[in-house]
Enzyme design. Structure first.
Site, PDB file in Angstrom:
ATOM      1  N   LYS A 190      48.248  46.426 -26.460  1.00  0.00           N
ATOM      2  CA  LYS A 190      48.495  45.038 -26.816  1.00  0.00           C
ATOM      3  C   LYS A 190      47.676  44.115 -25.911  1.00  0.00           C
ATOM      4  O   LYS A 190      47.361  44.481 -24.772  1.00  0.00           O
ATOM      5  CB  LYS A 190      49.980  44.696 -26.616  1.00  0.00           C
ATOM      6  CG  LYS A 190      50.959  45.416 -27.509  1.00  0.00           C
ATOM      7  CD  LYS A 190      52.383  45.013 -27.139  1.00  0.00           C
ATOM      8  CE  LYS A 190      53.408  45.751 -27.973  1.00  0.00           C
ATOM      9  NZ  LYS A 190      53.418  45.306 -29.387  1.00  0.00           N
ATOM     10  N   ARG A 244      58.841  53.115 -35.282  1.00  0.00           N
ATOM     11  CA  ARG A 244      59.224  53.888 -36.466  1.00  0.00           C
ATOM     12  C   ARG A 244      59.146  55.387 -36.220  1.00  0.00           C
ATOM     13  O   ARG A 244      59.845  56.166 -36.874  1.00  0.00           O
ATOM     14  CB  ARG A 244      58.347  53.475 -37.651  1.00  0.00           C
ATOM     15  CG  ARG A 244      56.877  53.815 -37.516  1.00  0.00           C
ATOM     16  CD  ARG A 244      55.991  52.971 -38.417  1.00  0.00           C
ATOM     17  NE  ARG A 244      55.932  51.598 -37.969  1.00  0.00           N
ATOM     18  CZ  ARG A 244      55.259  50.633 -38.598  1.00  0.00           C
ATOM     19  NH1 ARG A 244      54.588  50.907 -39.709  1.00  0.00           N
ATOM     20  NH2 ARG A 244      55.256  49.402 -38.123  1.00  0.00           N
TER      21      ARG A 244
END
Length: 512
Positions: free
Chosen positions: A287, A361
């Site tokens: 990020k 996920r």
């Protein structure tokens, strides 16, 4: 690696204590503050609630004139502070309750909390005029509006009001007592979830989070089981292991079991899954620095599940509940998972990892597959700060949810309305399933936009045929400023939502 001893985390402030009395505020001795409701009148005037006239007479103060002079309207959470010189009380708060809905009382409670910080006590008749659910809302708002976290050498900058006495409330049959007990459980769960999400990641790693779950769960009478990295490997939890592979602190899977009083073999089971990424760098698909600033709270879904599990008995949940929190730190090292890796989840389904920053996920999939196969749930609900796309879709204060069953969708909608944790239903659209296709695995974890929908579609196979709801609250996990019951920082979103659902008379109505 520099590790901070968790014992160095300073003691935190506690939420206010609450008590009930049938007396009016001016009849309660030793209070530092009195707080009264202000109601909008039909003609633009304002009205004062129970005990205000008696207080005004006792103090020799014209409270209505003060409201008129300050042009008070009675709008929700509007506060008029009246300092007084008296040996009975030092401050009178006149607090607007607007349309007198539960949400208005929740916000009024938060306003009282902010106006009474660092004071020993407040006596208030505001809940005495509340509709059904309004007392609960006021207590929850007061608790959560008081929240703070600190790590200062000099101690906290502010402390919550020590004691809140709810006045003008008779309770011959214990009904109000029961509502207060439930309200404290809801507010306390939100407080615990917020605390867990706020603890910095140099203390909060997966083993630390697991230990918190053990201590909190056992104190609440739950059975708690923790998988370490060796057991995770032996039993095939490939998603959790892959996400945690780059970190110096190993991953964990936390299981918390609640059994209601009087349960038998016919009592249905609900499975909750909460994302527990204790810090998210994005992995090798790193990020930008500003994107990491709030990532200590990327385990907010797990915090919501842990906090809710510890309060199920207090809200008289009638069904079995198993909470699963897959906990890992998504970090960077020579052992971190790479773009293009293929991982095998619990149960055998495979995923191609084409974005290491779509890690939530991957851990959720393991826990969901395990829960469906091993626990035979009547319903499965997962909660996670899963996608930045949800914030793009819904903004700052509303989470999104998906459901494969209309009964689950209705229960979540009802719980959202009751709890004040706002949700908006999103489409579980099959039109985007082809984006999940991979040439080498069962699915690609980086299906692209619309990101919240494709993330939900990625998780759907792991729910099997079980009625399933997926709550993605990345949009509501962080409050940029103080606003109503939210305090700046991690919000603890989800705990109240889950408890409002599971503490209802029939959580499985319309589902099973």
């Amino acid at each position: 690696m520099t590790v901070v001893d968790p014992d160095l985390l300073p003691a935190q402030v506690s939420p206010p204590e609450f008590a009930l009395t049938a007396s009016l505020p001016h009849q309660v001795g030793g209070a530092a503050v009195w707080a009264f409701p202000v109601l909008p009148g039909d003609d633009g005037s304002v009205l004062l609630g129970p005990g205000a006239d008696e207080a005004a007479q006792a103090l020799g103060v014209d409270l209505l004139a003060t409201l008129d002079a300050t042009r008070a309207t009675g709008a929700t959470a509007e506060v008029t502070a009246v300092p007084v010189v008296s040996d009975r009380v030092s401050l009178v708060l006149l607090v607007g309750v607007g349309e007198q809905r539960p949400v208005d009382f929740r916000r009024a409670g938060a306003a009282v909390a902010r106006a009474t910080k660092d004071r020993p006590s407040v006596v208030s008749s505001i809940p005495a005029i509340a509709p059904e659910g309004g007392l609960t809302a006021f207590v929850v708002g007061t608790m959560l509006g008081s929240f703070s976290f600190h790590w200062r050498s000099t101690g906290p900058e502010e402390r919550p009001v020590g004691r809140v006495v709810l006045a003008a409330l008779g309770d011959d049959e214990g009904v109000v007592d029961d509502e207060l007990r439930r309200a404290i459980a809801l507010g306390g769960a939100g407080w615990r979830a917020r605390t867990l999400a706020t603890v910095p990641a140099n203390v909060k790693n997966p083993p630390w989070l697991a230990q918190q779950a053990v201590e909190m769960g056992e104190a609440a009478g739950l059975e708690v089981t923790v998988w370490d990295e060796e057991r995770l490997a032996a039993e095939g939890f490939g998603g959790i292991l892959a996400v945690g592979s780059g970190s110096a602190t190993p991953p964990r899977l936390i299981r918390m079991d609640y059994t209601p009083r009087g349960a038998d073999r016919r009592t249905p089971t609900v499975v909750l899954v909460g994302k527990g990424i204790t810090f998210d760098t994005g992995g090798l698909d790193i990020k930008p620095s500003e994107g990491m600033l709030t990532m200590k709270r990327d385990m907010s879904g797990g915090a919501a599940v842990i906090a809710a599990m510890t309060a199920l008995r207090d809200v008289d949940c009638p069904v079995r509940v198993v909470g699963l929190v897959p906990a890992a730190e998504n970090s960077i090292s020579g052992s971190a998972m790479r773009p293009g890796d293929v991982i095998r989840h619990w149960g055998g389904r495979t995923s191609e990892v084409n974005n290491t920053d779509a890690e939530g996920r991957l851990v959720m999939a393991d826990a969901m597959a395990y829960g469906v196969s091993e626990l035979a749930p009547a319903v499965l609900v997962d909660v996670a700060t899963l996608t930045g796309a949800m914030k793009v879709a819904l903004g700052q204060w509303t989470g999104g949810y998906f459901a494969n069953h209309e009964g689950v969708a209705q229960r979540l909608a009802d719980a959202s309305a009751d709890s004040g944790e706002l949700l908006w239903r999103m489409p579980l659209s099959a039109d985007y399933e082809e984006k999940l296709s991979s040439k080498v695995a069962d699915a690609d974890n980086a299906a692209g936009g619309p990101g919240a929908i494709t993330a939900a579609l990625f998780l759907r196979p792991f729910a099997g045929d079980v009625p399933w709801g997926h709550v993605d609250f990345a949009s509501a996990a962080e409050a940029p400023v103080d606003r109503h019951e939210w305090t700046a920082g991690p919000t603890g979103f989800g705990a109240r939502l889950l408890l409002s659902w599971l503490g209802s008379e029939d959580p499985l109505e319309g589902i099973a």
